[in-house]
Design an enzyme around this catalytic site. Structure first.
Site, PDB file in Angstrom:
ATOM      1  CG  ASP A  33      -2.014   0.897   1.051  1.00 35.24           C
ATOM      2  OD1 ASP A  33      -2.079   1.648   0.045  1.00 35.24           O
ATOM      3  OD2 ASP A  33      -3.131   1.147   1.858  1.00 35.24           O
ATOM      4  CG  ASP A  34      -0.137   4.859   0.130  1.00 37.53           C
ATOM      5  OD1 ASP A  34      -0.861   4.534  -0.920  1.00 37.53           O
ATOM      6  OD2 ASP A  34      -0.455   5.555   0.976  1.00 37.53           O
ATOM      7  CB  CYS A  73      -6.434   2.984  -1.422  1.00 37.72           C
ATOM      8  SG  CYS A  73      -5.022   3.520  -0.908  1.00 37.72           S
ATOM      9  CG  HIS A 134      -9.792   1.392   1.330  1.00 40.23           C
ATOM     10  ND1 HIS A 134      -9.044   2.194   1.100  1.00 40.23           N
ATOM     11  CD2 HIS A 134     -10.905   2.150   1.880  1.00 40.23           C
ATOM     12  CE1 HIS A 134      -9.090   3.492   1.400  1.00 40.23           C
ATOM     13  NE2 HIS A 134     -10.199   3.537   1.904  1.00 40.23           N
ATOM     14  CG  ASP A 340      -2.370   0.663  -3.218  1.00 41.29           C
ATOM     15  OD1 ASP A 340      -1.408   1.123  -3.010  1.00 41.29           O
ATOM     16  OD2 ASP A 340      -3.481   0.896  -2.122  1.00 41.29           O
TER      17      ASP A 340
END
Length: 584
Positions: A33-34, A73, A134, A340
């Site tokens: 993530d990121d 996201c 999410h 992502d």
């Protein structure tokens, strides 16, 4: 004649083995993530230690132009699971907020969407999502679970229904505070002045306002403020919790050994399914803020807490690879690693420490369609099936995983909808050298922001921008004043004619081409505009899952493992004893 017959029999046997090897393999999808593309050793980083992720590159294929379908996201993950641009499923916002912020929102990935776990489950695969979701939770009640992972093809879920916010970890500040201050302070001031003015004119007799009307107005404002204050005061309990299937097992979430717990769940799932095909989607919380790392990794990297988190995630990847090796599953398993979207360059802690990653040479980051926001790691390993140590510099997309693994599972692609991804196997096996993505469309929320064109028989990769975000400060590489870049109004600059780059010559997107510097300028713009027109005609109107109505917190949808008045507290996860995983 006998020799010829023997050769034919041998060739048939070889083909049979190869066909068997690429039919119904296990699938492991690892998503950070990121994470910045420049954070990994296999993409050029010299100071962060990522030996296990680098091992995937050494033993598999490295995609050097792997593109997230969105720079945020929620839409990116929706595209990943469905193989479709998020605009097609209503998972792209027309408002400023482009992701789900609350567990008690009513929007989410529509049940009509077909995800790859749904299709693989129909083919006998055991399916699990471990980590971040999410993509929504409930629609009309707190237990309808219409958007839950188990409603989208996963047999097992262990993780977070929303995402990992700064607000989830005490002492890490708030991702909402700046926005709340900017968007609410002025309306509150205006309301206060209006009420005071009405009271004055009422007192001096210039205007007769019914006292009851004033009272109702004041009551509504007071209730709204009380609800807002209650919500943000209890944000950690209401939004930061851990679930197993439909049950909350820890509320609020504890970061104690969290990566170890996620890793242990992944390893246990693999070990439960060594004799049957499985799909594991391990969706890491690293390296989204709030950053965290266990004692074994804290303070060990050269890049503060961010580097510690990257190296802990790499350890987790190694644990997953080790359990495959232990059970002789390497040759039967396709492993994919990605992020992502690009690194969140504006992430700076309250103490001034950089908590965002590194996008290498690429401009911008998360929330933008500059290359830094959408060019992500793409690693595929499958010994004996995909090329080992190969680098492929062709445009590919995270949407490509959908058709790739659906075909490998011997399932059928849906025929009633457009699938925007393409099967990666011919490319990563070396059977073809050209990507099937002649065009890729880059959306900023629901607005078409940029287009990439890779013509056949050409090395050029053209990219046009119809608008670009206004960085703040102007000479920076991001939107530091607002924490993320936005997609409309005064937050952007429109370009007519569009900005044009050739990424094959200028991957850093430094110098826009002009009719004077590029003889094919108008030809490229014309071809891309024709592609945009065709793409736009292929879109159908669908409900907007990220409308304000679907985004807002709705108390009746709130998941709570105890009474709301008991602060939604429970801990069935630790039982007072920290979970232990063998660290290797």
């Amino acid at each position: 004649m006998g020799l010829l017959l023997l050769l034919i029999i041998c060739q048939c046997a070889i083909n049979s083995i190869k066909t068997h090897s690429v039919s119904k393999p296990n699938i492991i999808l690892l998503m950070a993530d990121d994470l910045g593309i420049g954070d990994l050793g296999c993409y050029g980083n010299k100071t962060l230690r990522t030996p296990n992720i680098d091992r995937l590159a050494q033993e598999g294929v490295t995609l050097t132009q792997h593109i997230a379908a969105a720079p945020l996201c929620t839409p990116s993950r929706a595209a990943f699971l469905t193989g479709r641009y998020p605009i097609r499923s209503g998972m792209a916002a027309f408002s400023r907020v482009g992701v789900f912020l609350f567990s008690a929102s009513s929007g989410g990935l529509p049940s009509e969407e077909i995800t790859f776990p749904k299709l693989l489950k129909q083919k006998g695969y055991a399916t699990a999502l471990i980590g971040k979701w999410h993509l929504g939770m409930n629609c009309e009640s707190s237990n309808d679970f219409c958007h839950h992972p188990l409603s989208h093809g996963f047999d097992y879920f262990y993780g977070l229904p929303v995402t990992n916010f700064r607000d989830c970890k005490p002492g890490q500040g708030s991702v909402f505070l700046k926005g709340v201050q900017r968007d609410l302070v002025i309306p509150v001031q205006i309301t206060g002045i209006a009420l005071l003015s009405l009271a004055v004119v009422q007192y001096i007799g210039l205007l007769k306002v019914p006292f009851q009307a004033l009272g109702y107005f004041l009551l509504i404002i007071t209730i709204s403020l009380v609800v807002l204050i209650f919500f943000f005061y209890h944000f950690r309990q209401l939004n930061c919790f851990l679930m197993r299937d439909h049950q909350i097992i820890q509320q609020p979430l504890s970061y104690e050994n969290l990566t170890q717990r996620l890793t242990k769940e992944a390893m246990k799932f693999i070990e439960r399914n060594t004799d049957a095909p499985f799909l594991l989607f391990l969706s890491y919380l690293h390296v989204h803020t709030a950053l965290y790392a266990s004692e074994n990794f804290k303070g060990k990297s050269k890049h503060g807490l961010y580097g510690d988190a990257v190296e802990e995630m790499d350890w987790s990847v190694g644990q997953v690879l080790d359990v495959l090796e232990k059970h002789n599953l390497n040759d039967k398993t396709l492993v994919y690693f990605t992020s992502d979207q690009g690194a969140h360059v504006e992430e700076i802690s309250s103490a001034g420490e950089v908590h965002g990653g590194y996008n290498g040479i690429y401009k911008g980051g998360k929330s933008t369609n500059w290359e830094g926001g959408i060019r992500v790691p793409g690693l595929l390993r499958w010994p004996g099936v995909v090329q080992a140590g190969a680098h492929i510099d062709e445009p590919t997309s995270n949407m490509d995983i959908f058709p790739t693994i659906v075909k490998l599972a011997d399932a059928q692609l849906p025929s009633d909808r457009i699938i925007d991804g393409h099967d990666l196997l011919p490319l990563v096996q070396g059977e073809v050298t050209q990507s099937k993505h002649e065009f890729l469309f880059h959306y900023c929320n629901a607005y078409l922001n940029a287009v990439r064109w890779h013509p056949g028989n050409s090395e050029s990769v053209w990219k046009v921008f119809f608008f670009t975000p206004n960085f703040s400060p102007e000479d920076s590489n991001g939107c530091y004043d607002s924490h993320v870049c936005f997609c409309h109004g005064g937050f952007i600059t429109r370009h007519n004619p569009p900005l044009l780059f050739d990424l094959s010559r200028d991957p850093e997107e430094k110098v826009p081409l002009t009719p004077e510097t590029e003889s094919r300028f108008y030809e490229v713009i014309r071809v891309i505009q024709q592609a945009v027109d065709s793409h736009t005609r292929s879109l159908c109107a669908v409900p907007n899952q990220l409308s304000w109505d679907n985004l807002l917190w709705k108390p009746w949808l709130q998941l709570c493992c105890s009474s709301l008045f008991q602060s939604c507290y429970c801990d069935y996860e630790s039982g007072g004893n920290p979970l232990q995983v063998q660290l290797g």
